[in-house]
Design a protein around this motif. Structure first.
Motif, PDB file in Angstrom:
ATOM      1  N   TRP A 175      51.037  34.048  63.962  1.00  0.00           N
ATOM      2  CA  TRP A 175      51.062  35.357  63.308  1.00  0.00           C
ATOM      3  C   TRP A 175      51.324  35.219  61.809  1.00  0.00           C
ATOM      4  N   ALA A 176      52.092  34.221  61.400  1.00  0.00           N
ATOM      5  CA  ALA A 176      52.319  34.014  59.965  1.00  0.00           C
ATOM      6  C   ALA A 176      51.025  33.610  59.260  1.00  0.00           C
ATOM      7  N   ARG A 177      50.242  32.747  59.918  1.00  0.00           N
ATOM      8  CA  ARG A 177      48.962  32.357  59.323  1.00  0.00           C
ATOM      9  C   ARG A 177      48.010  33.544  59.241  1.00  0.00           C
ATOM     10  N   ALA A 178      48.012  34.385  60.279  1.00  0.00           N
ATOM     11  CA  ALA A 178      47.148  35.566  60.254  1.00  0.00           C
ATOM     12  C   ALA A 178      47.562  36.522  59.143  1.00  0.00           C
ATOM     13  N   ALA A 179      48.889  36.712  58.975  1.00  0.00           N
ATOM     14  CA  ALA A 179      49.362  37.592  57.906  1.00  0.00           C
ATOM     15  C   ALA A 179      49.009  37.033  56.529  1.00  0.00           C
ATOM     16  N   THR A 180      49.103  35.703  56.388  1.00  0.00           N
ATOM     17  CA  THR A 180      48.714  35.093  55.106  1.00  0.00           C
ATOM     18  C   THR A 180      47.236  35.300  54.813  1.00  0.00           C
ATOM     19  N   GLY A 181      46.403  35.163  55.849  1.00  0.00           N
ATOM     20  CA  GLY A 181      44.973  35.395  55.655  1.00  0.00           C
ATOM     21  C   GLY A 181      44.670  36.824  55.240  1.00  0.00           C
ATOM     22  N   VAL A 182      45.356  37.780  55.872  1.00  0.00           N
ATOM     23  CA  VAL A 182      45.141  39.188  55.502  1.00  0.00           C
ATOM     24  C   VAL A 182      45.579  39.432  54.063  1.00  0.00           C
ATOM     25  N   GLY A 183      46.719  38.815  53.657  1.00  0.00           N
ATOM     26  CA  GLY A 183      47.175  38.987  52.281  1.00  0.00           C
ATOM     27  C   GLY A 183      46.186  38.428  51.272  1.00  0.00           C
ATOM     28  N   ILE A 184      45.610  37.259  51.570  1.00  0.00           N
ATOM     29  CA  ILE A 184      44.602  36.684  50.658  1.00  0.00           C
ATOM     30  C   ILE A 184      43.365  37.564  50.601  1.00  0.00           C
ATOM     31  N   LEU A 185      42.975  38.130  51.748  1.00  0.00           N
ATOM     32  CA  LEU A 185      41.816  39.016  51.753  1.00  0.00           C
ATOM     33  C   LEU A 185      42.047  40.252  50.897  1.00  0.00           C
ATOM     34  N   LEU A 186      43.252  40.819  50.987  1.00  0.00           N
ATOM     35  CA  LEU A 186      43.559  41.978  50.148  1.00  0.00           C
ATOM     36  C   LEU A 186      43.579  41.599  48.670  1.00  0.00           C
ATOM     37  N   THR A 187      44.089  40.410  48.364  1.00  0.00           N
ATOM     38  CA  THR A 187      44.087  39.963  46.963  1.00  0.00           C
ATOM     39  C   THR A 187      42.667  39.834  46.426  1.00  0.00           C
ATOM     40  N   GLY A 188      41.764  39.270  47.231  1.00  0.00           N
ATOM     41  CA  GLY A 188      40.370  39.170  46.805  1.00  0.00           C
ATOM     42  C   GLY A 188      39.740  40.529  46.603  1.00  0.00           C
ATOM     43  N   ALA A 189      40.070  41.505  47.482  1.00  0.00           N
ATOM     44  CA  ALA A 189      39.517  42.850  47.326  1.00  0.00           C
ATOM     45  C   ALA A 189      40.000  43.504  46.048  1.00  0.00           C
ATOM     46  N   ILE A 190      41.296  43.287  45.710  1.00  0.00           N
ATOM     47  CA  ILE A 190      41.827  43.876  44.483  1.00  0.00           C
ATOM     48  C   ILE A 190      41.164  43.257  43.253  1.00  0.00           C
ATOM     49  N   ILE A 191      40.994  41.933  43.284  1.00  0.00           N
ATOM     50  CA  ILE A 191      40.326  41.278  42.149  1.00  0.00           C
ATOM     51  C   ILE A 191      38.881  41.767  42.016  1.00  0.00           C
ATOM     52  N   PHE A 192      38.185  41.929  43.141  1.00  0.00           N
ATOM     53  CA  PHE A 192      36.807  42.419  43.093  1.00  0.00           C
ATOM     54  C   PHE A 192      36.747  43.830  42.515  1.00  0.00           C
ATOM     55  N   TRP A 193      37.711  44.682  42.941  1.00  0.00           N
ATOM     56  CA  TRP A 193      37.706  46.069  42.433  1.00  0.00           C
ATOM     57  C   TRP A 193      38.056  46.117  40.953  1.00  0.00           C
ATOM     58  N   TYR A 194      39.090  45.357  40.563  1.00  0.00           N
ATOM     59  CA  TYR A 194      39.499  45.407  39.162  1.00  0.00           C
ATOM     60  C   TYR A 194      38.470  44.749  38.251  1.00  0.00           C
ATOM     61  N   GLY A 195      37.765  43.722  38.775  1.00  0.00           N
ATOM     62  CA  GLY A 195      36.722  43.116  37.965  1.00  0.00           C
ATOM     63  C   GLY A 195      35.574  44.069  37.689  1.00  0.00           C
ATOM     64  N   GLY A 196      35.363  45.099  38.550  1.00  0.00           N
ATOM     65  CA  GLY A 196      34.302  46.064  38.303  1.00  0.00           C
ATOM     66  C   GLY A 196      34.650  47.104  37.264  1.00  0.00           C
ATOM     67  N   ILE A 197      35.937  47.442  37.141  1.00  0.00           N
ATOM     68  CA  ILE A 197      36.305  48.497  36.176  1.00  0.00           C
ATOM     69  C   ILE A 197      36.794  47.935  34.857  1.00  0.00           C
ATOM     70  N   TRP A 198      37.195  46.647  34.840  1.00  0.00           N
ATOM     71  CA  TRP A 198      37.758  46.104  33.607  1.00  0.00           C
ATOM     72  C   TRP A 198      36.746  46.011  32.464  1.00  0.00           C
ATOM     73  N   PRO A 199      35.490  45.592  32.656  1.00  0.00           N
ATOM     74  CA  PRO A 199      34.552  45.561  31.495  1.00  0.00           C
ATOM     75  C   PRO A 199      34.317  46.929  30.913  1.00  0.00           C
ATOM     76  N   ARG A 200      34.219  47.957  31.763  1.00  0.00           N
ATOM     77  CA  ARG A 200      33.973  49.292  31.221  1.00  0.00           C
ATOM     78  C   ARG A 200      35.157  49.759  30.400  1.00  0.00           C
ATOM     79  N   ARG A 201      36.365  49.436  30.857  1.00  0.00           N
ATOM     80  CA  ARG A 201      37.525  49.839  30.069  1.00  0.00           C
ATOM     81  C   ARG A 201      37.552  49.121  28.730  1.00  0.00           C
ATOM     82  N   ARG A 202      37.138  47.852  28.695  1.00  0.00           N
ATOM     83  CA  ARG A 202      37.126  47.114  27.442  1.00  0.00           C
ATOM     84  C   ARG A 202      36.082  47.701  26.491  1.00  0.00           C
ATOM     85  N   GLU A 203      34.892  48.073  27.017  1.00  0.00           N
ATOM     86  CA  GLU A 203      33.850  48.648  26.164  1.00  0.00           C
ATOM     87  C   GLU A 203      34.309  49.987  25.597  1.00  0.00           C
ATOM     88  N   LYS A 204      34.980  50.792  26.406  1.00  0.00           N
ATOM     89  CA  LYS A 204      35.470  52.077  25.893  1.00  0.00           C
ATOM     90  C   LYS A 204      36.513  51.862  24.808  1.00  0.00           C
TER      91      LYS A 204
END
Length: 212
Positions: A175-204
């Motif tokens: 269960w600890a390994r499964a929880a670690t995998g879920v945490g890494i997946l959420l981290t990747g999702a956050i990076i993917f989301w923030y990478g989409g909005i960060w260039p537009r914020r810099r251009e503005k």
């Protein structure tokens, strides 16, 4: 910017899958093996000697079993007492006696049929004592005891109750390994989301500076 963002998110998804999926598969496999072994455990066979009677040979009858038995416990401190347990499995009241060789008086007693009786014998400090239980003028139990309660009380460590330890085991690791995998997946999702909005914020931000 889109390609690096996708690559980073894909790396996080792969790492999460490598951690979470094997852990979940091992958990399901162990549960299925346990249920299979429980369902296929052989039941005790009832065939064999049932129904076949072995003839008994007539001969000298065996003497009846001894109805009175005894057991002598260990020394209890600080009371300096030893508990002697007497059992009577017979059908009549029996007499018994507890004798000692340290100058103390013997302890006679009676015990009812199908009954158990406990007698406490007080010992002398730091003196070896031979206790003997007799029934029908026969010795049925004997033990040598010695009370060292003063020394035991001065040097004996204080016992502490065991602490409640956390549960550990293979299931906890999975269960600890499964929880670690879920945490890494959420981290990747956050990076993917923030990478989409960060260039537009810099251009503005640069556009607002140029207008000033």
């Amino acid at each position: 910017m889109q390609l690096p963002r996708v690559v980073i998110a894909a790396v996080f998804v792969v790492i999460a899958a490598l951690l979470a999926i094997p852990a979940l598969m091992k958990s399901d496999g162990s549960e299925s093996r346990a249920s299979t072994s429980a369902s296929t455990s052989p039941s005790p066979s009832t065939s064999g000697t049932s129904g076949s009677a072995t003839p008994t040979k007539s001969g000298t009858p065996k003497p009846p079993a001894q109805p009175v038995t005894a057991s002598i416990g260990s020394v209890s401190c600080p009371e300096r007492t030893v508990h002697v347990k007497i059992r009577n499995t017979g059908t009549q009241t029996e007499d018994f006696s507890i004798e000692r060789d340290d100058g103390g008086a013997a302890i006679p007693g009676k015990i009812q049929p199908n009954n158990t009786r406990t007698v406490s014998v007080k010992l002398r400090e730091d003196r070896r004592t031979d206790l003997t239980v007799t029934w029908a003028n026969k010795q049925i139990e004997a033990k040598t005891v010695k009370a060292n309660c003063k020394k035991a009380g001065a040097g004996a460590p204080t016992e502490t109750p065991p602490s409640n330890l956390p549960h550990t085991g293979p299931d906890t690791v999975l269960w600890a390994r499964a929880a670690t995998g879920v945490g890494i997946l959420l981290t990747g999702a956050i990076i993917f989301w923030y990478g989409g909005i960060w260039p537009r914020r810099r251009e503005k931000m640069f556009a607002s500076k140029e207008s000033d």
